[in-house]
Design a protein around this motif. Structure first.
Motif, mmCIF file in Angstrom:
data_model
loop_
_atom_site.group_PDB
_atom_site.id
_atom_site.type_symbol
_atom_site.label_atom_id
_atom_site.label_comp_id
_atom_site.label_asym_id
_atom_site.label_seq_id
_atom_site.Cartn_x
_atom_site.Cartn_y
_atom_site.Cartn_z
ATOM 1 N N LEU A 200 -3.547 -5.559 -0.412
ATOM 2 C CA LEU A 200 -3.277 -4.183 -0.839
ATOM 3 C C LEU A 200 -4.225 -3.237 -0.112
ATOM 4 C CD1 LEU A 200 -2.063 -2.011 -2.730
ATOM 5 C CD2 LEU A 200 -3.833 -2.643 -4.398
ATOM 6 N N THR B 205 -6.016 0.123 0.301
ATOM 7 C CA THR B 205 -6.320 1.200 -0.651
ATOM 8 C C THR B 205 -6.939 2.398 0.065
ATOM 9 O OG1 THR B 205 -8.520 0.347 -1.140
ATOM 10 C CG2 THR B 205 -6.741 -0.469 -2.505
ATOM 11 N N PRO C 183 -7.334 -6.633 -2.576
ATOM 12 C CA PRO C 183 -7.455 -5.230 -2.181
ATOM 13 C C PRO C 183 -8.410 -5.081 -0.993
ATOM 14 C CG PRO C 183 -8.076 -5.567 -4.497
ATOM 15 C CD PRO C 183 -8.026 -6.911 -3.848
ATOM 16 N N GLY D 213 0.845 -1.203 0.000
ATOM 17 C CA GLY D 213 0.000 0.000 0.000
ATOM 18 C C GLY D 213 0.867 1.235 0.000
#
Ligand code: AP5
Ligand code: MG
Length: 216
Positions: A107, A109, A189, A7
């Motif tokens: 990830l 976000t 994500p 990230g």
């Protein structure tokens, strides 16, 4: 289980990696922390990378890769870890796959504005790297780490211009890394705009749906 947390700078990688490490009882490793410890200890490697870290840039990637992979080997963490901040380049991603291939890459976000509002409030322990913030997560004793009692400081690379540079580098370098994990169906994500506990819940849910909640 081997998990990578990726990230933008300030997206909460360290915060989530620490929570996940506690929850799953697997070690947390942060490449940034490993580098900062080497700089603090003024080792030859620390001296070689300190200017890059100060400027928020990626330094000698081969040297850094071998230091991080050797660290995992030496600590015998190869069977399971939560790795934050590494890999940052496609070379690092391929080398990690060769030695300790991760099951997935989470990830985090969030928009850049949230990062610019979070990072000036961050305090970091000079000894153990534990992270606080002056809004929601204050230490019990002002300016001192709850864990080890050492001094808390603002990181030198949290200056506004350096954060801009770090974001630019993230956009350039991480795209092929994220693609690498996406193509091998390992990219997960997670929306990182909620509270730390809510984000952790979403990560655990994602791991459960992939049947990946057993440590090691
Ligand atoms: P590194 O230490 O990895 O820095 P980074 O990627 O820029 O990420 P940060 O540590 O700044 O943020 P974070 O995502 O961990 O967020 P945190 O949890 O602290 O790398 C530093 C440098 O080292 C690099 O620039 C490079 O020079 C070098 N380096 C590192 N790895 C390398 C590699 N692999 N190859 C080459 N060079 C490398 O959270 C941030 C703040 O937000 C905290 O105050 C926290 O309390 C707060 N917060 C967290 N979550 C929330 C939430 N949900 N809500 C509100 N506040 C929150
Ligand atoms: Mg961090």
């Amino acid at each position: 289980m081997r998990i990578v947390i990726a990230g933008k700078p300030g997206s909460g990688k360290g915060t989530q990696a620490a929570l996940l490490s506690d929850r799953m009882n697997i070690p947390h490793l942060s490449s940034g922390e490993i580098l900062r410890a080497e700089i603090r200890n003024a080792t030859a490697f620390g001296k070689e990378v300190q200017e890059y870290v100060r400027r928020g840039e990626i330094g000698p990637e081969r040297l850094i890769t071998s230091v991080i992979l050797e660290f995992i080997e030496r600590k015998k963490y190869g069977k399971g870890f939560v790795l934050d901040g590494f890999p940052r380049t496609i070379y690092q991603a391929r080398e990690l796959d060769r030695r300790f291939s991760p099951s997935l890459c989470i990830l985090l976000t969030l928009p850049d504005e949230t990062i610019f509002s979070r990072l000036p409030n961050r305090l970091t322990c000079t000894a153990c790297g534990r992270v606080y913030n002056v809004r929601e997560l204050l230490p019990e004793r002002e300016g001192r780490c709850d864990g080890c009692g050492s001094e808390l400081v603002h990181r030198i690379d949290d200056r506004h211009e350096t954060v801009e540079r770090r974001l630019e580098i993230f956009r350039e370098e991480s795209a092929p890394v994220l693609d690498h994990y996406r193509r091998s169906n390992r990219l997960v994500p997670v929306d990182a705009t909620h509270s730390p506990d809510a984000i952790l819940r979403d990560i655990i849910k994602a791991l459960e749906s992939l049947e990946l909640t057993n440590p090691v």
